[in-house]
Design an enzyme around this catalytic site. Structure first.
Site, PDB file in Angstrom:
ATOM      1  N   ASP A 154       0.897  -1.307   0.202  1.00  0.00           N
ATOM      2  CA  ASP A 154       0.077  -0.138   0.024  1.00  0.00           C
ATOM      3  C   ASP A 154       0.925   1.198   0.121  1.00  0.00           C
ATOM      4  O   ASP A 154       2.352   1.237  -0.202  1.00  0.00           O
ATOM      5  CB  ASP A 154      -1.133  -0.048   1.380  1.00  0.00           C
ATOM      6  CG  ASP A 154      -2.517   0.603   0.898  1.00  0.00           C
ATOM      7  OD1 ASP A 154      -2.544   1.319   0.217  1.00  0.00           O
ATOM      8  OD2 ASP A 154      -3.364  -0.217   1.361  1.00  0.00           O
ATOM      9  N   ASP A 214      -9.782   3.672  -3.811  1.00  0.00           N
ATOM     10  CA  ASP A 214     -10.501   2.553  -3.621  1.00  0.00           C
ATOM     11  C   ASP A 214     -11.951   2.645  -4.383  1.00  0.00           C
ATOM     12  O   ASP A 214     -12.660   3.339  -4.228  1.00  0.00           O
ATOM     13  CB  ASP A 214     -10.744   2.384  -2.053  1.00  0.00           C
ATOM     14  CG  ASP A 214      -9.351   2.077  -1.216  1.00  0.00           C
ATOM     15  OD1 ASP A 214      -8.342   2.008  -1.730  1.00  0.00           O
ATOM     16  OD2 ASP A 214      -9.578   1.748   0.054  1.00  0.00           O
TER      17      ASP A 214
HETATM   18  C1  GAL Z   1      -6.289   1.122   1.292  1.00  0.00           C
HETATM   19  C2  GAL Z   1      -6.476   0.282   0.055  1.00  0.00           C
HETATM   20  C3  GAL Z   1      -7.338  -0.711   0.367  1.00  0.00           C
HETATM   21  C4  GAL Z   1      -6.998  -1.419   1.440  1.00  0.00           C
HETATM   22  C5  GAL Z   1      -6.756  -0.505   2.712  1.00  0.00           C
HETATM   23  C6  GAL Z   1      -6.586  -1.250   3.944  1.00  0.00           C
HETATM   24  O1  GAL Z   1      -5.332   2.109   1.177  1.00  0.00           O
HETATM   25  O2  GAL Z   1      -6.366   0.859  -1.255  1.00  0.00           O
HETATM   26  O3  GAL Z   1      -7.409  -1.775  -0.831  1.00  0.00           O
HETATM   27  O4  GAL Z   1      -5.977  -2.196   1.208  1.00  0.00           O
HETATM   28  O5  GAL Z   1      -5.923   0.454   2.551  1.00  0.00           O
HETATM   29  O6  GAL Z   1      -6.547  -0.393   5.000  1.00  0.00           O
END
Ligand code: GAL
Length: 492
Positions: A154, A214
């Site tokens: 991430d 997301d």
């Molecule tokens: C976001 C990511 C998501 C998920 C989330 C977990 O940044 O885009 O897919 O992994 O963090 O906290």
């Protein structure tokens, strides 16, 4: 576009020679998009050993694993919040009372599945747990010792190490090198939300990269937290809660950046999470498959509906995604119509692209408010150039959502409640086992489960018409050349 066609051509020639196109992948892995299941969309950070065991067992018993959904991603909050006194990550004891290694060995590898770890190229993960910037070697070694086959990496808390492609590339390359030095085969999946245009540089250090903020479980409802619209090619503020249509728009201009071993990631699937209609989920799944996004389910497999099961297991649509030709479908046309839905969208989109063996895929999306008939000349379907050889070809049409490929809800209900197995229901008619018969082999054998339902022909230079495409629905066809003559030439 040119680069994409060359990669696709090489891949398809190699696969027909029975050779792997592994040279196109930076680490030789992920020649077709990764498939699997991830905890985040349905459970956020609230998952534990039971969640993993229940869903992993269903991946096997419902036939998902043998359709290719193999990686199980423990998305965030896999560890304690802080590192140990000697600086290592510490597994989350409350979540995994019998130990993470035990869980991976028994529920994941013991079931023929793959273990997906998660961290961030930052100080903390997005959920606020210790992350890996500055700890790349040690963390990669720890995941490898647990048996990791995959890493989702991430972008949270990156402490200002972004803002130019060079900064991001450098930060993500540290982990790429660390994973390689473990000696394990670990698919490396970047989750940097399209920040610094990973489609320009990430194929040399990774196997996929997210292209947007997301996803959320809506077809086209706009949100202020996803500030860039579908036509904003590059988004400085990726945000979150982006709709299917929003992400599709962003993907439409960079589809040429896929190659075997590296895929644009449109984010996880929302099918089964309840926010969209049946037709919307079919459109979502079809387009993610045809664009060759990773297909990572994000729903609770416990409590799956027969309809959602039929979508997620449609082998003719998955065959588009796993096609040996790693090229994505591309958008050919967008036509605005005076039939806006409640969020102000009213348009028809036409997409097409090449497949293994010279087949073509064509998608019509009705992103308007009411059912419509959509018709388009083959010339426009294939890019608007009248001399295009595909437009001068006669084609057999196969409907990829026809009755040959979607398990009936009554049969699906019996499989889901355990009355009969997917291998046996309706004499095995709905079972495609890609672990035994590869997608390329199935296509070469003209498996009806992969080709779809024959629904007629279109003559050379003619038009392709879809009757009654529901609002937010899709018409998805595979086209097979009626003569051998024009095969492959278009790919040049
Ligand atoms: C976001 C990511 C998501 C998920 C989330 C977990 O940044 O885009 O897919 O992994 O963090 O906290």
């Amino acid at each position: 576009m040119r680069q994409n066609r060359v990669f696709a051509l090489i891949a398809s020639c190699l696969s027909e020679l029975g050779l792997a196109a592994s040279g196109l992948s930076y680490n030789g892995l992920n020649l077709s998009p990764q498939m699997g299941w991830d905890t985040y969309n349905a459970y956020a950070l609230n998952y534990n050993e039971t969640t993993i065991r229940d869903n992993a067992n269903l991946l096997v018993s419902l036939g998902f694993r043998d359709l290719g959904y193999k990686v199980v991603i423990f998305d965030d909050a896999m560890t304690e919040q802080n590192r140990s006194s000697n600086g290592t990550l510490v597994e989350n004891a409350a979540k995994f009372p019998n130990g993470l290694k035990n869980l991976v060995d028994s529920a994941i590898h013991g079931n023929g599945l793959l273990f997906g770890a998660y961290s961030s190229a930052g100080r903390w993960t997005c959920g606020g747990y210790s992350a890996s910037l500055g700890h790349e070697q040690a963390d990669a070694a720890w995941w490898a010792s647990l048996g990791a086959d995959y890493l989702k990496y991430d972008n949270c808390y990156n402490e200002g190490n972004s803002g130019t492609p060079q900064l991001s590339e450098h930060r993500y390359a540290l982990m790429s090198n660390a994973l390689n030095s473990t000696g394990r085969n670990i698919v490396y999946s970047l989750c940097n939300w399209g920040d610094d245009k990973p489609w320009e540089w990430a194929s040399t250090i990774s196997n996929s990269a997210r292209i947007s903020g997301d996803i959320y479980d809506q077809f086209d409802r706009p949100t202020t937290s996803c500030p860039c619209g579908p036509n904003e090619y590059y988004c400085e503020v990726p945000g979150y809660a982006c709709s299917v249509l929003n992400i599709l728009g962003k993907a439409s201009v960079i589809t040429s950046k896929n190659q075997p071993g590296y895929f644009n990631d449109l984010d996880m699937l929302e099918v089964g999470n309840g926010g969209m209609t049946y037709d919307e989920y079919k459109t979502h799944f079809s387009m993610w498959a045809a664009i060759k996004s990773p297909l990572i389910m994000g729903n609770k497999l416990t409590g799956l509906s027969p309809e959602d099961y039929g979508i997620l297991t449609n082998p003719a649509v998955i065959a588009l995604n796993q096609d040996p030709n790693g090229a994505a479908i591309s958008r050919q046309l967008v036509e605005q119509v005076n039939d806006k839905d409640k969020w102000g969208f009213g348009e028809v989109q036409v997409w097409s692209g090449g497949l293994y063996g010279g087949d073509q895929v064509v998608a019509y999306i009705n992103a308007a408010n009411t059912t419509r008939t959509i018709s388009c000349s083959l010339v426009d379907v294939f890019g608007g150039i009248s001399t295009n050889e595909n437009a001068q070809e006669a084609w057999q049409l196969y409907d990829l959502w026809g009755n040959e490929t979607v398990i009936p809800t009554s049969s699906a209900a019996m499989v889901i409640n355990g009355t009969v197995s997917i291998e046996a229901v309706d004499n095995g008619k709905w079972y495609y086992n890609a672990s035994q018969t590869s997608w390329a082999e199935g296509l070469a054998q003209n498996s009806s489960l992969l080709l779809g339902t024959p629904v007629g022909t279109v003559s050379a230079g003619g038009s392709l018409t879809a009757q009654n495409v529901p609002p937010h629905g899709i018409q998805l066809w595979r086209l097979k050349s009626m003569s051998q003559m024009a095969r492959k030439r278009d790919e040049l």
